[in-house]
Design an enzyme around this catalytic site. Structure first.
Site, PDB file in Angstrom:
ATOM      1  N   CYS A  86      -0.943  -1.623   1.733  1.00 22.12           N
ATOM      2  CA  CYS A  86      -1.879  -0.808   1.455  1.00 22.12           C
ATOM      3  C   CYS A  86      -2.990  -1.315   0.445  1.00 22.12           C
ATOM      4  O   CYS A  86      -2.237  -1.996  -0.506  1.00 22.12           O
ATOM      5  CB  CYS A  86      -1.571   0.515   0.842  1.00 22.12           C
ATOM      6  N   HIS A 241       1.615   7.067   5.500  1.00 20.70           N
ATOM      7  CA  HIS A 241       1.509   6.594   3.875  1.00 20.70           C
ATOM      8  C   HIS A 241       0.174   6.929   3.155  1.00 20.70           C
ATOM      9  O   HIS A 241       0.052   7.440   2.209  1.00 20.70           O
ATOM     10  CB  HIS A 241       1.607   5.014   3.958  1.00 20.70           C
ATOM     11  N   GLU A 242      -0.729   6.783   4.165  1.00 20.56           N
ATOM     12  CA  GLU A 242      -2.230   7.167   3.588  1.00 20.56           C
ATOM     13  C   GLU A 242      -2.467   8.573   3.418  1.00 20.56           C
ATOM     14  O   GLU A 242      -3.060   8.909   2.376  1.00 20.56           O
ATOM     15  CB  GLU A 242      -3.228   6.748   4.457  1.00 20.56           C
ATOM     16  N   HIS A 245      -1.207   9.428  -0.168  1.00 15.70           N
ATOM     17  CA  HIS A 245      -2.104   9.303  -1.278  1.00 15.70           C
ATOM     18  C   HIS A 245      -3.472  10.317  -0.971  1.00 15.70           C
ATOM     19  O   HIS A 245      -3.631  10.862  -2.173  1.00 15.70           O
ATOM     20  CB  HIS A 245      -3.090   8.020  -0.965  1.00 15.70           C
ATOM     21  N   HIS A 251       2.040   4.780  -5.065  1.00 17.57           N
ATOM     22  CA  HIS A 251       3.169   4.330  -4.334  1.00 17.57           C
ATOM     23  C   HIS A 251       4.474   4.615  -5.180  1.00 17.57           C
ATOM     24  O   HIS A 251       4.581   4.981  -6.315  1.00 17.57           O
ATOM     25  CB  HIS A 251       2.844   2.810  -4.614  1.00 17.57           C
TER      26      HIS A 251
HETATM   27 ZN    ZN Z   1      -0.994   3.068  -0.521  1.00 21.11          ZN
END
Ligand code: ZN
Ligand code: CA
Ligand code: ZN
Length: 538
Positions: A86, A241-242, A245, A251
């Site tokens: 990322c 994952h994104e 965020h 993280h």
């Molecule tokens: Zn990330």
């Protein structure tokens, strides 16, 4: 004295042991450490990094990644630095959060919070564009949308968050939409350039009032895939994952967390993927737990539980006479559109096809191994459909069953006679041919013996509508279909024998007159007898 000696020895090691680092490699390592938040940038320091601060930052990086803390740019460290990952840094000082209105940052588990979160639970999202077909040929828009839907659902399954997809405007990412999803190459006006295949894969912006808040960008230089274990860029894995965020997580150094910065390969089937405890703790710190919901009488599709996916290899080998069940033969007993997948039932078996048209497995699964609660003597079903409230209804002979996900509700089977069907000759049908929900009007249609009935299932009670039965022939399709499914986009598919017919947007059109091959278009069979080009539902 001994202590000093040890330190000297350690410093000597940095210089003399380990792989021989080229100066260029060393400089790139330092760049990497600055980029991902382990070292302050030389400009901000106004001087060069010291050897000690570099070594300390290497240790910090190794600790976060869970590898041996040597403080050296040794082989495992360089290998990790070369891993796709990322773009967001692993450590962010709160002043670097864009226009940061930061609250206290917490670091209670291994998860890290940005200090930002949405001050609402209804979050909108939209696909601004799709991966370039030339680079990601296997990811059709329908599948990409499905992957994003599931990647968001992972987070809403454990929080009160609800995600709603909005059709994108033609002007580009819209400020009214919280999470705009874009595939972009190189520089794309946000200061986080992409770098083509490998390297950085994606990034996303934390929650906030700014237009870009919540947006997720994916490197269009990657060949994105789904369900390919050799892949270096599994879209579902990276999207989960994104979206972490986009909801306010940074993280994590937890080994099992989806918020690890590095890409370690696909996490697996999007239908059954679950967040790690670390991720659940992190997101629930921001939004709280999901309240228990009452699935009756009506639950929007996005809050229903997904069906698990059994790897076919884990299923017992079929010993039934129909063990050689060939998916290419056609003649299915029932076909159902359930949770955006299409299930084809024949005899004791079934096959699953993704909404995008990818066949999930070439070999069939046994109905009884997956749908729990059908009596063992039931060796075939007549019709299956997903009810508006997310429950799944099975018909076999003069009985029917209602399933919550893959488990039958108590009190079933119940007699088909309860549905109140009477043919135009006044008889009670002994079985049904097909049942489906027509997306055009949300009504449930039940077909039997060349006639059909319409039900309203929007209320608590199922209501048979007046004026039925009517003749199946008005649909312009075979009078005794094997089964019928309706897709959300308004298309309806009638199946009979080896063929299927498409009705577009509720209208009988020319296309409905010409049958197409189930084997070629749905079952991925290499058949030479199919003269037409496969056209999969979008
Ligand atoms: Zn990330
Ligand atoms: Ca890249
Ligand atoms: Zn970007």
């Amino acid at each position: 004295m001994a202590a000093v000696f040890t330190i000297c020895a350690a410093l000597l090691c940095v210089v003399s042991a380990g792989p021989v680092l080229l100066p260029d490699q060393y400089a790139r390592g330092v760049d990497w450490l600055v980029r991902y938040g382990y070292l302050p940038s030389p400009e901000s320091l106004g001087r060069l990094q010291t050897k000690e601060s570099i070594e300390e930052s290497v240790r910090k990086m190794q600790r976060f990644a869970g590898i041996e803390e040597t403080g050296k740019l040794d082989h495992p460290t360089l290998e990790l630095m070369a891993k796709p990952r990322c773009s967001l840094p692993d450590f962010i000082s709160s002043k670097n959060l864009y226009k940061g209105k930061t609250r206290d940052r917490g670091n209670l588990g291994r998860y890290t919070l940005t200090g930002l979160s949405w001050d609402k639970t209804d979050i909108t999202w939209s696909m601004h564009n799709f991966p370039s077909p030339s680079i990601s040929p296997n990811l059709k828009p329908g599948l990409v949308r499905l992957i994003m839907t599931y990647a968001l659902k992972v987070w809403s399954d454990v929080t009160p968050l609800r995600f709603q997809r909005i059709n994108p405007s033609s002007y580009g990412p819209s400020p009214q939409i919280d999470i705009n999803i874009t595939f972009a190459s190189g520089y794309h006006e946000d200061g986080y350039a992409f770098d083509g295949k490998g390297g950085t894969l994606a990034h996303a912006f934390f929650p906030g009032k700014e237009d870009i808040a919540g947006d997720a960008h994916f490197d269009d230089g990657e060949s994105w895939t789904y369900g390919d274990w050799s892949s270096n860029s599994d879209l579902f894995t990276v999207a989960v994952h994104e979206f972490g965020h986009a909801l306010g997580l940074l993280h994590s150094s937890s080994k099992d967390s989806i918020m690890k910065p590095y890409y370690y390969g696909p996490v697996g089937d999007m239908h059954s993927y679950k967040l790690s405890p670390d991720d659940i703790m992190g997101i629930q710190t921001l939004y709280g737990k999901r309240e228990d919901f009452n699935p009756f009488p009506s639950v929007p599709a996005h809050t229903t539980t997904n069906l698990p996916h059994f790897p076919t290899s884990l299923l017992p080998h079929p010993t039934h006479p129909q063990a050689s069940a060939d998916r290419c033969q056609g003649g299915f007993d029932a076909i159902a559109n359930i949770r955006q997948e299409v299930f084809f039932f024949r005899g004791p078996h079934f096959w699953r096809v993704l909404h995008s048209g990818s066949l999930m497995s070439m070999t069939p699964a046994l109905i009884h191994n997956f749908w729990i609660g059908l009596p063992p003597e039931i060796d075939r079903v007549d019709a299956v459909y997903e009810r508006r409230d997310g429950y799944i209804v099975f018909f076999s002979g003069n009985q029917y069953w209602v399933f919550k996900n893959t488990v039958c509700l108590p009190g079933y089977p119940r007699p088909l006679a309860e549905w109140g069907l009477h043919t135009s000759l006044g008889e009670v049908p002994e079985r049904v041919d097909a049942v489906f929900v027509w997306p055009h009007n949300g009504k449930t249609y039940l077909f039997s013996g060349g006639e059909y009935w319409r039900f309203d299932e929007t209320g608590k009670e199922r209501k048979l509508e007046d004026g039925y039965p009517k003749l199946t022939s008005v649909w312009g399709i075979p009078s005794h279909p094997d089964d019928i499914i309706g897709f959300l986009d308004g298309e309806t598919y009638f199946f009979k024998g080896t063929n299927y017919w498409t009705l577009k947007r509720g209208a009988l059109d020319q296309e409905s007159a010409s049958p197409k091959s189930i084997a070629a278009d749905w079952m991925k069979c290499d058949i030479l007898i199919s003269p037409h080009t496969p056209e999969m539902p979008k």
